[in-house]
Design a protein around this motif. Structure first.
Motif, PDB file in Angstrom:
ATOM      1  N   LEU A 332       8.525 -59.994  -8.701  1.00  0.00           N
ATOM      2  CA  LEU A 332       8.526 -61.505  -8.752  1.00  0.00           C
ATOM      3  C   LEU A 332      10.054 -61.804  -8.937  1.00  0.00           C
ATOM      4  CD1 LEU A 332       6.757 -63.965  -8.931  1.00  0.00           C
ATOM      5  CD2 LEU A 332       6.669 -63.871 -11.347  1.00  0.00           C
ATOM      6  N   GLY A 333      10.519 -61.171 -10.066  1.00  0.00           N
ATOM      7  CA  GLY A 333      12.067 -61.601 -10.390  1.00  0.00           C
ATOM      8  C   GLY A 333      13.134 -61.411  -9.167  1.00  0.00           C
ATOM      9  N   ASN A 334      13.048 -60.158  -8.551  1.00  0.00           N
ATOM     10  CA  ASN A 334      13.842 -60.218  -7.584  1.00  0.00           C
ATOM     11  C   ASN A 334      13.646 -61.071  -6.301  1.00  0.00           C
ATOM     12  OD1 ASN A 334      15.047 -58.066  -9.005  1.00  0.00           O
ATOM     13  ND2 ASN A 334      13.705 -56.581  -8.136  1.00  0.00           N
ATOM     14  N   ARG A 335      12.183 -61.133  -5.942  1.00  0.00           N
ATOM     15  CA  ARG A 335      12.059 -62.025  -4.540  1.00  0.00           C
ATOM     16  C   ARG A 335      11.969 -63.270  -4.926  1.00  0.00           C
ATOM     17  NH1 ARG A 335       8.502 -58.700  -0.056  1.00  0.00           N
ATOM     18  NH2 ARG A 335       9.134 -56.778  -0.326  1.00  0.00           N
ATOM     19  N   VAL A 336      11.525 -63.892  -5.758  1.00  0.00           N
ATOM     20  CA  VAL A 336      11.094 -65.319  -5.912  1.00  0.00           C
ATOM     21  C   VAL A 336      12.044 -66.081  -7.235  1.00  0.00           C
ATOM     22  CG1 VAL A 336       9.316 -66.790  -6.431  1.00  0.00           C
ATOM     23  CG2 VAL A 336       8.849 -64.706  -5.278  1.00  0.00           C
ATOM     24  N   LEU A 337      11.875 -65.631  -8.429  1.00  0.00           N
ATOM     25  CA  LEU A 337      12.320 -66.364  -9.492  1.00  0.00           C
ATOM     26  C   LEU A 337      13.822 -66.350  -9.666  1.00  0.00           C
ATOM     27  CD1 LEU A 337       9.680 -65.947 -12.307  1.00  0.00           C
ATOM     28  CD2 LEU A 337       9.875 -67.415 -10.457  1.00  0.00           C
ATOM     29  N   LYS A 338      14.431 -65.120  -9.443  1.00  0.00           N
ATOM     30  CA  LYS A 338      15.867 -64.681  -9.170  1.00  0.00           C
ATOM     31  C   LYS A 338      16.591 -65.170 -10.324  1.00  0.00           C
ATOM     32  CE  LYS A 338      15.286 -64.071  -4.095  1.00  0.00           C
ATOM     33  NZ  LYS A 338      15.849 -64.841  -2.959  1.00  0.00           N
ATOM     34  N   LYS A 339      16.321 -64.632 -11.563  1.00  0.00           N
ATOM     35  CA  LYS A 339      16.927 -65.311 -12.643  1.00  0.00           C
ATOM     36  C   LYS A 339      17.992 -64.269 -13.210  1.00  0.00           C
ATOM     37  CE  LYS A 339      14.765 -69.099 -15.028  1.00  0.00           C
ATOM     38  NZ  LYS A 339      14.366 -69.154 -16.549  1.00  0.00           N
ATOM     39  N   GLY A 340      17.277 -62.978 -13.346  1.00  0.00           N
ATOM     40  CA  GLY A 340      17.934 -61.669 -13.961  1.00  0.00           C
ATOM     41  C   GLY A 340      19.132 -61.134 -13.049  1.00  0.00           C
TER      42      GLY A 340
END
Length: 340
Positions: A332-340
């Protein structure tokens, strides 16, 4: 910049593993909250080198939090998951509540990562049943090569899949075997689990199968391919942690055991340990604490055309629950939210 992460059910077996794995995999966390029911309020749990005190889920405000990993069972999830999702916090749920909802993606990242795009319909993502998760990791690369027609699976599922009280029951009954004055009648399980096996997990359905067996069928179809025929027999065994599965696969095309072994060795999330000698395979004791799904005993089934047998073992608290949830969060972080 990292994420504000919630772990709901932080005092349970799976919740504690979620915290451990988030720390082990260095998930980009800016702030983390450990939630539990009111009766566990203030219980301390570990997150890496930090100690967290649990907060009351009933009073918690999810506004401003990014991701919530839920391990609180279906009834509590029914109350709190919609509340978190409405507040803008993406819920990754380990219960069975949303697995069969067509508007909620059911994800095993090594198998159907693209389905993550559907999360926005309800702001909820479902984590599959523990026995399904490890099986579809094994099936996916083989299905891509030769198309699976039918799967016959027998599971040997550890007591940790039924929670801490189930693990305690196995421990107490095992001690009682050696003490003629002690008696520990079954409470969690319908029959004695120590030195026994029980062909019954979850409730019985009108069809004669148990709900656990039905879950494996329905979830495999949703995650991997609705055309695959699956039949399962799910058995509880006196093992503390680690689920094992004997899987028989019928393919549409020929796939010999050597090619299958090579394919599985290259597949994500899989370790092949397959030597045809005593001890040349993996057992549940050896998989505890590991991230991998282990495959052994790969061999042709000469009784059908295009058939293979294999043995599949994984830590059910990790790949079967907590690890898969964290991997979904990473996806989810890598594909969508991209905060980290």
């Amino acid at each position: 910049m990292g994420y504000r992460v919630v772990v709901a059910g932080a005092t349970g077996n799976v919740g504690r593993e979620m915290l451990n794995i988030l720390a082990e995999r260095q998930f980009p966390v800016d702030e983390i909250a450990a939630l539990a029911s009111r009766r566990s309020l203030g219980t301390e749990v570990s997150f890496g080198d930090k100690t967290l005190k649990t907060q009351d889920i009933e009073q918690f405000d999810f506004i401003g939090w990014d991701i919530a990993l839920f391990a609180i069972g279906s009834e509590a999830t029914k109350t709190y998951a919609p509340r978190a999702a409405k507040a803008g916090c993406v819920v990754i749920d380990n219960s069975s509540l949303y697995r069969y909802d067509p508007d909620v993606p059911l994800i095993v990242p090594e198998v159907n990562a693209d389905a993550i795009e559907g999360y926005a319909k309800k702001n909820i993502i479902a984590n599959p049943n523990c026995s399904t998760a490890q099986m579809v990791v094994a099936l996916k690369p083989l299905h891509d090569r030769a198309r699976i027609r039918r799967v016959v699976v027998s599971t040997y599922q550890s007591v940790s899949g039924a929670g801490k009280e189930a693990m305690d029951e196995l421990w107490e009954q095992t001690k009682a075997i050696y003490n003629p004055t002690a008696s520990v009648p079954p409470k969690v399980f319908p029959k004695q689990i120590a030195f026994n096996v029980i062909p019954h997990i979850d409730v019985f359905l009108d069809s004669g199968e148990t709900k656990e067996e039905w879950k494996m069928v329905a979830e495999t179809k949703k995650i991997l391919d609705p055309a695959i025929k699956v039949t399962a027999t799910c058995v509880r065994v006196p093992v503390f942690v680690g689920h094992s599965e004997a899987i028989n696969i019928e393919f549409e095309e020929n796939l010999d055991e050597d090619e299958a072994r090579d394919i599985l060795r290259e597949a994500p999330g899989i370790m092949v340990v397959d030597k045809r000698e005593p001890g040349g395979y993996i057992t549940p004791v050896e998989c505890v604490g590991d991230f991998a799904t282990y495959i052994s005993r790969i061999r042709q089934d000469p009784t059908i055309d295009n058939g293979l047998n294999l043995w599949c073992v994984s830590d059910n608290l990790r790949k079967g629950a907590a690890l898969n949830a964290v991997q979904i969060a990473e996806l989810l972080g890598n594909r969508v939210l991209k905060k980290g």
